[in-house]
Write a protein that holds these residues in place. Structure first.
Motif, PDB file in Angstrom:
ATOM      1  N   ASN A 240       3.645   3.134   6.643  1.00 27.51           N
ATOM      2  CA  ASN A 240       3.139   1.869   7.176  1.00 27.51           C
ATOM      3  C   ASN A 240       2.903   2.038   8.680  1.00 27.51           C
ATOM      4  OD1 ASN A 240       2.477  -0.790   7.656  1.00 27.51           O
ATOM      5  ND2 ASN A 240       4.566  -1.544   7.478  1.00 27.51           N
TER       6      ASN A 240
ATOM      7  N   PRO B 298       0.836  -1.206   0.000  1.00 24.97           N
ATOM      8  CA  PRO B 298       0.000   0.000   0.000  1.00 24.97           C
ATOM      9  C   PRO B 298       0.872   1.258   0.000  1.00 24.97           C
ATOM     10  CG  PRO B 298      -0.775  -1.553   1.647  1.00 24.97           C
ATOM     11  CD  PRO B 298       0.540  -2.074   1.138  1.00 24.97           C
TER      12      PRO B 298
ATOM     13  N   ASP C 272      -3.098  -0.231   7.431  1.00 28.59           N
ATOM     14  CA  ASP C 272      -3.626  -0.888   6.233  1.00 28.59           C
ATOM     15  C   ASP C 272      -3.724  -2.407   6.374  1.00 28.59           C
ATOM     16  OD1 ASP C 272      -4.027   1.413   4.543  1.00 28.59           O
ATOM     17  OD2 ASP C 272      -1.843   1.551   4.348  1.00 28.59           O
TER      18      ASP C 272
ATOM     19  N   ALA D 100      -8.904   1.229   7.806  1.00 33.37           N
ATOM     20  CA  ALA D 100      -7.570   1.775   7.562  1.00 33.37           C
ATOM     21  C   ALA D 100      -7.599   3.294   7.673  1.00 33.37           C
ATOM     22  CB  ALA D 100      -7.070   1.352   6.182  1.00 33.37           C
TER      23      ALA D 100
ATOM     24  N   SER E 133      -6.152   5.321   6.018  1.00 35.88           N
ATOM     25  CA  SER E 133      -6.105   5.936   4.691  1.00 35.88           C
ATOM     26  C   SER E 133      -7.460   5.906   3.976  1.00 35.88           C
ATOM     27  CB  SER E 133      -5.052   5.221   3.843  1.00 35.88           C
ATOM     28  OG  SER E 133      -5.343   3.830   3.780  1.00 35.88           O
TER      29      SER E 133
END
Length: 160
Positions: free
Chosen positions: A27, A23, A108, A119, A121
């Motif tokens: 992280n 991704p 993620d 997540a 994001s």
């Protein structure tokens, strides 16, 4: 003989095996997420030892191990949040389009929307970011779509 009729071996006609995509972005992980990554690496290492002789299984296991080792090396453990605003690692109870929902913002690899782990994001998580209890936020093209009801900090096991 024409090159069109020559074949060096069957390997050139096999489907290519691509790496598992990483991704984009940082992280970030919770303590629980980092423990899950480490457990996955250890499990894959054991599985590789047990799969000796099965080349297809070893190839797949090694591919998975490369992914999880990369995720372990690049993991950024985020300290536990204070809980006064929506942030990475908090559990948020909110009302979206008239329905109460509860989610926890995680990394993620730890995300599991069906279990309420979203997540950081994801669009919903970004919309909730830095909100406080009582805030009303826009989402999905609608003003006042989200109302933040409560913010808590789960313990190390993920229980709020």
């Amino acid at each position: 003989m024409s090159v069109a009729f020559r074949r060096d071996g069957d390997e050139e006609h096999l489907e290519p095996r691509f790496e598992i995509p990483i991704p984009p972005g940082p992280n970030r992980v919770t303590a629980r997420g980092l423990a899950q990554i480490r457990a996955r690496v250890a499990g894959l290492e054991r599985a590789i030892g047990a799969a000796a002789g099965d080349e297809a299984a070893l190839t797949a296991l090694r591919r998975d191990l490369r992914y999880w080792q990369t995720r372990e090396i690049t993991a950024e453990l985020v300290p536990a949040p204070a809980g006064d605003v929506v942030a990475f690692g908090t559990t948020v109870r909110f009302r979206l389009n008239g329905q109460d929902r509860t989610i926890t913002l995680v990394g993620d690899d730890e995300a599991d929307p069906a279990a309420g782990l979203v997540a950081f994001s994801a669009p919903l998580a970004r919309a909730l970011g830095d909100a406080e209890v009582g805030d009303v936020l826009p989402f999905g093209g609608r003003d006042e779509a989200i109302e933040v009801i409560a913010i808590t900090v789960p313990d190390e096991d993920g229980a709020a």
